[in-house]
Design a protein around this motif. Structure first.
Motif, PDB file in Angstrom:
ATOM      1  N   MET A 112     101.950  61.995  38.937  1.00 47.15           N
ATOM      2  CA  MET A 112     102.521  60.653  38.839  1.00 47.15           C
ATOM      3  C   MET A 112     101.578  59.602  39.401  1.00 47.15           C
ATOM      4  O   MET A 112     100.992  59.767  40.476  1.00 47.15           O
ATOM      5  N   SER A 113     101.406  58.521  38.656  1.00 47.43           N
ATOM      6  CA  SER A 113     100.553  57.404  39.054  1.00 47.43           C
ATOM      7  C   SER A 113     100.939  56.208  38.207  1.00 47.43           C
ATOM      8  O   SER A 113     101.776  56.313  37.305  1.00 47.43           O
ATOM      9  N   SER A 114     100.328  55.057  38.464  1.00 47.73           N
ATOM     10  CA  SER A 114     100.637  53.870  37.671  1.00 47.73           C
ATOM     11  C   SER A 114     100.257  54.064  36.207  1.00 47.73           C
ATOM     12  O   SER A 114     100.952  53.592  35.304  1.00 47.73           O
ATOM     13  N   SER A 115      99.157  54.781  35.960  1.00 47.25           N
ATOM     14  CA  SER A 115      98.730  55.014  34.570  1.00 47.25           C
ATOM     15  C   SER A 115      99.685  55.984  33.869  1.00 47.25           C
ATOM     16  O   SER A 115     100.024  55.795  32.694  1.00 47.25           O
ATOM     17  N   SER A 145     110.255  52.295  38.686  1.00 47.16           N
ATOM     18  CA  SER A 145     110.077  50.981  38.079  1.00 47.16           C
ATOM     19  C   SER A 145     110.768  49.904  38.908  1.00 47.16           C
ATOM     20  O   SER A 145     111.867  50.113  39.426  1.00 47.16           O
ATOM     21  N   PHE A 146     110.134  48.762  39.026  1.00 46.09           N
ATOM     22  CA  PHE A 146     110.754  47.626  39.716  1.00 46.09           C
ATOM     23  C   PHE A 146     112.024  47.230  38.975  1.00 46.09           C
ATOM     24  O   PHE A 146     112.009  47.008  37.757  1.00 46.09           O
ATOM     25  N   ASN A 147     113.151  47.164  39.695  1.00 41.66           N
ATOM     26  CA  ASN A 147     114.464  46.873  39.111  1.00 41.66           C
ATOM     27  C   ASN A 147     114.891  47.898  38.070  1.00 41.66           C
ATOM     28  O   ASN A 147     115.763  47.630  37.239  1.00 41.66           O
ATOM     29  N   CYS A 148     114.250  49.079  38.101  1.00 34.45           N
ATOM     30  CA  CYS A 148     114.621  50.195  37.208  1.00 34.45           C
ATOM     31  C   CYS A 148     114.477  49.839  35.733  1.00 34.45           C
ATOM     32  O   CYS A 148     115.193  50.377  34.877  1.00 34.45           O
ATOM     33  N   MET A 149     113.563  48.959  35.411  1.00 35.77           N
ATOM     34  CA  MET A 149     113.359  48.537  34.024  1.00 35.77           C
ATOM     35  C   MET A 149     112.711  49.658  33.209  1.00 35.77           C
ATOM     36  O   MET A 149     111.886  50.417  33.709  1.00 35.77           O
ATOM     37  N   ARG A 156     107.434  47.286  35.677  1.00 34.59           N
ATOM     38  CA  ARG A 156     106.308  47.272  36.617  1.00 34.59           C
ATOM     39  C   ARG A 156     106.430  48.447  37.593  1.00 34.59           C
ATOM     40  O   ARG A 156     107.504  48.725  38.112  1.00 34.59           O
ATOM     41  N   TYR A 157     105.316  49.088  37.836  1.00 34.20           N
ATOM     42  CA  TYR A 157     105.244  50.235  38.745  1.00 34.20           C
ATOM     43  C   TYR A 157     105.591  49.800  40.159  1.00 34.20           C
ATOM     44  O   TYR A 157     105.116  48.770  40.631  1.00 34.20           O
ATOM     45  N   ASN A 158     106.427  50.603  40.840  1.00 34.39           N
ATOM     46  CA  ASN A 158     106.964  50.139  42.119  1.00 34.39           C
ATOM     47  C   ASN A 158     106.936  51.215  43.210  1.00 34.39           C
ATOM     48  O   ASN A 158     107.725  51.159  44.147  1.00 34.39           O
ATOM     49  N   ASN A 169      87.350  49.669  36.523  1.00 34.05           N
ATOM     50  CA  ASN A 169      87.870  49.203  35.236  1.00 34.05           C
ATOM     51  C   ASN A 169      88.807  48.005  35.385  1.00 34.05           C
ATOM     52  O   ASN A 169      89.409  47.566  34.419  1.00 34.05           O
ATOM     53  N   GLY A 170      88.929  47.472  36.599  1.00 34.66           N
ATOM     54  CA  GLY A 170      89.767  46.302  36.818  1.00 34.66           C
ATOM     55  C   GLY A 170      91.224  46.603  37.083  1.00 34.66           C
ATOM     56  O   GLY A 170      92.018  45.698  37.329  1.00 34.66           O
ATOM     57  N   GLU A 171      91.599  47.911  37.051  1.00 33.06           N
ATOM     58  CA  GLU A 171      92.978  48.289  37.314  1.00 33.06           C
ATOM     59  C   GLU A 171      93.276  48.174  38.802  1.00 33.06           C
ATOM     60  O   GLU A 171      92.407  48.412  39.637  1.00 33.06           O
ATOM     61  N   PRO A 172      94.505  47.799  39.176  1.00 35.24           N
ATOM     62  CA  PRO A 172      94.849  47.701  40.600  1.00 35.24           C
ATOM     63  C   PRO A 172      94.852  49.068  41.273  1.00 35.24           C
ATOM     64  O   PRO A 172      95.182  50.076  40.657  1.00 35.24           O
TER      65      PRO A 172
END
Length: 254
Positions: A112-115, A145-149, A156-158, A169-172
């Protein structure tokens, strides 16, 4: 509930233990008991009119709070429906393959990761995907997910805060210690929640459906309907006469 006054009904509602299947956008943490009050009043009215509801139908299940929290014994059959394939797969696997579902959630937690979060969001509704994988991906998406969206364009990853520095690559870049702790927490939640869901779904008479709400209405009113899982060339299912004869209480929350 039928014989109680308003004050007693309010006290009973406040003591009602609500349950949840998926953390979900638009949950009922604030207005759930207000809605239940209307459902219970309508149920009481149906009983007084000699039309006790035999089937409670939650047409848009989502997080599952309404269908899972109705009091034991009030409705002989409870239908939980959702057109979202990932949501449907989660509940179906909680009923029939809960050990495999927990194992899959654990395995996905290792990567598990943002990607991966973005990949899960865009692939979890693919109907060619194994139901266990679709259900596990959906569980991870709602939990991280932020607000379970679940909308790939707005979710958005939370699981961790973003560090100031960025990758090549500019990713956070996320705080990996915080991320690992939250991943472990979500896995623990799955190991506690899913067996409880499995127990409830198999001990009580639940039916998990994956239909467009219009087809759901047709099916449970004994009309001609099409199963979402069928191929387009397949013939519609015949009317279900036993459902047509039963009294139903419908709950629509789109």
């Amino acid at each position: 509930y039928e014989m109680a006054g308003k004050r007693q009904r309010k006290q009973w509602l406040q003591s009602l233990h609500t349950k949840v299947g998926l953390s979900y956008f638009g949950g009922k943490s604030i207005i759930g008991k207000y809605i239940f009050n209307h459902i219970f009043n309508l149920t009481t009215k149906m009983i007084q009119d000699g039309k006790r509801p035999e089937i409670f139908i939650d047409a848009f299940t989502g997080g599952g709070k309404m269908g899972l929290s109705v009091p034991h014994g009030w409705y002989p059959i409870i239908v939980m429906n959702d057109l979202d394939y990932g949501v449907y797969s989660f509940y179906k696997c909680c009923m029939n393959n809960h050990i495999e579902l927990i194992h899959m959630i654990e395995q996905l937690g290792k990567i598990m990761s943002s990607s991966m979060f973005k990949i899960f969001l865009t692939t979890r509704e693919n109907r060619d995907l194994n139901m266990i994988a679709a259900g596990a991906m959906t569980f991870w998406c709602t939990a991280s997910s932020f607000n379970c969206m679940l909308d790939p364009d707005s979710a958005r990853y939370n699981l961790a805060h973003v560090k100031e520095e960025k990758g090549q690559n500019g990713e956070p870049l996320y705080d990996q210690t915080e991320e690992a702790a939250n991943i472990e927490k979500i896995i623990k939640i799955s190991k506690k929640r899913i067996p409880a869901l499995h127990k409830q779904l198999i001990e009580e008479n639940y039916i998990i459906e994956n239909l467009d709400y219009k087809e759901l209405i047709k099916k449970y009113n004994g009309l001609e309907w099409k199963d979402q899982t069928q191929k387009k060339e397949d013939e519609p299912h015949p009317p279900i006469e036993e459902n047509k004869r039963k009294n139903k209480l419908w709950y629509f929350d789109p």
